[in-house]
Scaffold this active site. Structure first.
Site, mmCIF file in Angstrom:
data_model
loop_
_atom_site.group_PDB
_atom_site.id
_atom_site.type_symbol
_atom_site.label_atom_id
_atom_site.label_comp_id
_atom_site.label_asym_id
_atom_site.label_seq_id
_atom_site.Cartn_x
_atom_site.Cartn_y
_atom_site.Cartn_z
ATOM 1 N N SER A 132 0.850 -1.193 0.000
ATOM 2 C CA SER A 132 0.000 0.000 0.000
ATOM 3 C C SER A 132 0.887 1.246 0.000
ATOM 4 O O SER A 132 1.638 1.455 -0.945
ATOM 5 C CB SER A 132 -0.954 -0.034 1.194
ATOM 6 N N ASP A 181 -8.827 -4.419 -6.376
ATOM 7 C CA ASP A 181 -8.467 -3.494 -5.306
ATOM 8 C C ASP A 181 -9.287 -2.211 -5.452
ATOM 9 O O ASP A 181 -9.157 -1.488 -6.443
ATOM 10 C CB ASP A 181 -6.968 -3.182 -5.387
ATOM 11 N N HIS A 231 -7.587 -5.152 -1.564
ATOM 12 C CA HIS A 231 -6.317 -4.502 -1.235
ATOM 13 C C HIS A 231 -5.356 -5.426 -0.492
ATOM 14 O O HIS A 231 -4.147 -5.245 -0.557
ATOM 15 C CB HIS A 231 -6.578 -3.237 -0.417
#
Length: 698
Positions: free
Chosen positions: A568, A643, A675
């Site tokens: 991320s 995602d 995600h």
């Protein structure tokens, strides 16, 4: 037992999707307060805990509840782990079998009330009323089973009763009951004007379009309004807040008498925040109690908390003095604020109030930036009294009266303990001492220390994980694990210095793993956090390179075999580091990476970067598209193909940029995943990450 005789870890042991993961976690207890009585919840049995001795005795069993509630066959409960005790003065347990919620009197041993609960969003114990969704529309179901439909236009574009503003600003839900449960405040989000991001459902005979509303930085965002439904009048009104365009409404709180709604309003630039009061009867704005402005951003994360013994006073959160602290406000008359907590530390949580001592029970890192401890703070004097042992990282749950805390904590060498604390006496009763679940395994070395940030002044804390058979005369390949973004940290004084399970797996395979919390991460104050404003990744990289320089000073770190990995924001940092410092990092693995902040969502992206229109230089500086040409080492990019947080457009456009300039990253995608990889696919993911370093770094 010699080291060579001890067992080795597998990812099935260490990874949260692994088949043996549960057995490798420190023992714990699920507990729930029934008034001031602490209850132990287990699958088959519920027990009451003696707060003086720490022992327990059975209250009832799963068999008992099924029998008393008259549940048979498919309707039977399979566990009593999730039961609740909503009334301090009644021997009622609230149970839920997925079809109905039920109150069972465990002293009289009978069912006393039940209610349908399909689509439930939030239930109120005082009125036994339930807010629920059906077909996208919001309904209220009263204790006697009568239902009222509050909306008729619910859809994918008009959303009722759910989180708004993409769960930023502390928003976790979309319905809010008044204290007596007679009025319901709820969010209505119109996102019809927001562009669809073209997600695809691949798990069909022919892949189908599965669009997601995703407002990107600088683009049109959704519009939120707040409704109030009154059960007694059966009327719905909306707060008259004016045009909701480019405004955020968050941290809704009811006044104790149910006559007013308090909330924080924030402009789209997120640099001007007000605490406002609205009439719950007319929807009209009554007044602004507080205004806070900042040259960079203001971020309200918590609703006000009214004092149980004085309904006219409340606590408000702010980091206007540089650190997140509590202030006492007055709901009528003089609305000036009095600072309650003060110092170079942050308040992390309000656990609740103790009416006997007129104190608020909080968590803060006052003792050490790496710790989180539980304190009692007297509302009148501000005197702080430490309630726990003063070590480690603690999380607590407060009893009804505020006289007791169930304190679950760990320390670097303590897997987990649970103590029962008195908030009025200096007394701690041990309830659980967890054994070390890693006994008998080859456990790596976990170290902790600090270095100076790139500014030469600020302390940054690190964790290092070294192989169990570490030899200072050898040179080891080393992986820098990085996150580095807001609202997160990687290093604290919990078990093994908060080490991730993957760190242990890599150390077992002969790597050193190094983790540094750079400026921009959480719990260190406003200046520490805001240094990254309008140029995300830049100061963070400078700090991470201070960590790299420290690693290079160690004789056992092989500077020619440095890797970097993150997910991320950490994926963004990974690619930033390997392309900005291509001669330093030999291998990188970036998961779910932001590549260009123009493709990230409005609320988070604009808070830290402003818009692409107002900060073009910052967006250009932080974009990784132009850095694709710098790639020298091996880079694996991983994404979930669905995602909805960091949309796949990010990594796909970086791959395109690499193709145009002739650099050669590797790529792996998980169809249907979001995600983070769920379930056992997480084991697959971490094995893939490990193999990449094994293939190209070792």
């Amino acid at each position: 037992m010699q080291a060579q005789d001890k067992k080795l870890f597998t990812l099935e042991d260490l990874n949260f999707g692994g088949t043996n993961y549960r057995n490798m976690r420190p023992e714990s207890r699920f507990t729930e307060w029934w008034g001031d009585e602490l209850i132990h919840l287990d699958v088959e049995e519920v027990s009451i805990i003696n707060k003086v001795k720490g022992d327990e005795k059975s209250l009832f069993t799963l068999f008992d509840i099924n029998q008393w509630a008259g549940l048979t066959g498919a309707d039977m409960l399979r566990s009593v782990l999730n039961v609740e005790f909503p009334y301090a003065d009644k021997p009622y347990v609230l149970v839920n079998n997925g079809k109905k919620r039920m109150l069972v009197d465990f002293k009289a041993r009978k069912l006393v009330w039940s209610q349908e609960n399909d689509g439930s969003l939030e239930w109120n114990a005082a009125s036994k009323a339930d807010a629920y969704l059906d077909g996208g529309n919001l309904f209220v179901r009263t204790a006697d089973g009568k239902t009222t439909q509050l909306s008729t236009d619910g859809s994918r574009e008009i959303v009722y009763g759910q989180s708004v503003h993409r769960n930023e600003f502390g928003i976790e839900k979309g319905t809010f009951w008044s204290e007596d449960g007679r009025k319901l405040a709820f969010y209505r989000m119109d996102q019809s004007m927001v562009e669809d991001y073209p997600q695809v459902d691949l798990f069909q005979r022919e892949a189908k379009h599965a669009p997601d509303k995703y407002p990107m930085a600088g683009m049109t965002s959704h519009k939120v309004t707040i409704g109030i439904y009154d059960i007694d009048s059966q009327k719905t009104i909306y707060l008259n807040a004016g045009d909701p365009t480019d405004r955020y409404f968050t941290n809704i709180q009811w006044s104790p008498d149910g006559k007013s709604i308090y909330l924080f309003e924030l402009n789209r630039d997120q640099n001007n925040c007000t605490l406002d009061e609205y009439s719950a009867e007319t929807g009209e704005k009554l007044r602004t109690l507080y205004t806070e402005k900042d040259d960079k951003y203001v971020e309200p994360l918590h609703p006000v908390s009214f004092l149980p013994w004085d309904s006219q006073k409340f606590l408000m959160w702010s980091q206007k003095d540089g650190f997140m602290h509590l202030y006492v406000g007055n709901a009528t008359g003089d609305i000036s604020l009095r600072q309650l907590t003060k110092g170079n530390f942050v308040v992390d949580e309000i656990l609740g109030f103790c009416t006997k001592t007129k104190s608020v029970i909080i968590k803060s890192n006052e003792l050490n930036p790496l710790q989180m401890n539980i304190w009692s703070v007297n509302i009148e004097t501000g005197k702080r009294t430490l309630l726990d042992n003063g070590k480690g990282v603690h999380r607590g749950s407060l009893s009804e009266s505020g006289l007791y805390v169930s304190d679950t904590y760990s320390e670097p060498t303590v897997p987990r303990n649970i103590d029962i604390l008195s908030t009025t006496k200096n007394k701690q009763v041990r309830y659980l001492t967890s054994r070390n679940p890693w006994d008998g395994y080859q456990v790596p070395e976990f170290l902790n220390g600090s270095i100076k940030a790139a500014d030469g002044v600020t302390d940054l804390y690190w964790r290092m994980v070294r192989p169990a058979d570490f030899d200072p005369n050898k040179k080891y390949p080393t992986v820098v694990y990085v996150y580095g973004g807001p609202h997160a940290h990687n290093v604290d004084a919990s078990w093994n210095w908060a080490s991730r399970s993957w760190d242990t797996y890599m150390a077992q395979k002969g790597y050193i793993v190094f983790i540094l919390d750079n400026r921009g991460s959480e719990n260190r104050g406003k200046e520490f956090e805001q240094v990254t404003f309008r140029h995300l990744g830049q100061e963070e990289m400078k700090d991470q390179m201070c960590g790299v320089n420290y690693l290079k000073s160690l004789p056992y770190v092989d500077a020619d075999r440095l890797g970097v990995h993150g997910w991320s924001f950490g994926g963004f940092m990974t690619i930033s580091l390997i392309t900005n410092y291509p001669d330093v990092f030999k291998v990188g693995v970036a998961g779910g990476p932001v590549i260009d902040w123009q493709w990230y969502e409005v609320m988070y992206g604009e808070r830290y970067m402003d818009t692409p229109q107002t900060n073009p230089e910052g967006y250009k500086q932080t974009s990784l598209l132009d850095k694709a040409k710098n790639l020298k080492g091996r880079l694996l990019i991983i994404t979930g193909m669905n995602d909805a947080t960091v949309v796949p457009q990010n990594c796909l456009m970086f791959l395109n940029a690499c193709a145009e300039v002739g650099t050669q990253p590797d790529f792996f995608a998980y169809p249907g995943e979001e995600h983070n990889m769920r379930g056992h696919k997480s084991v697959h993911l971490h094995e893939k990450i490990t193999r990449y370093f094994e293939d190209f770094l070792k």
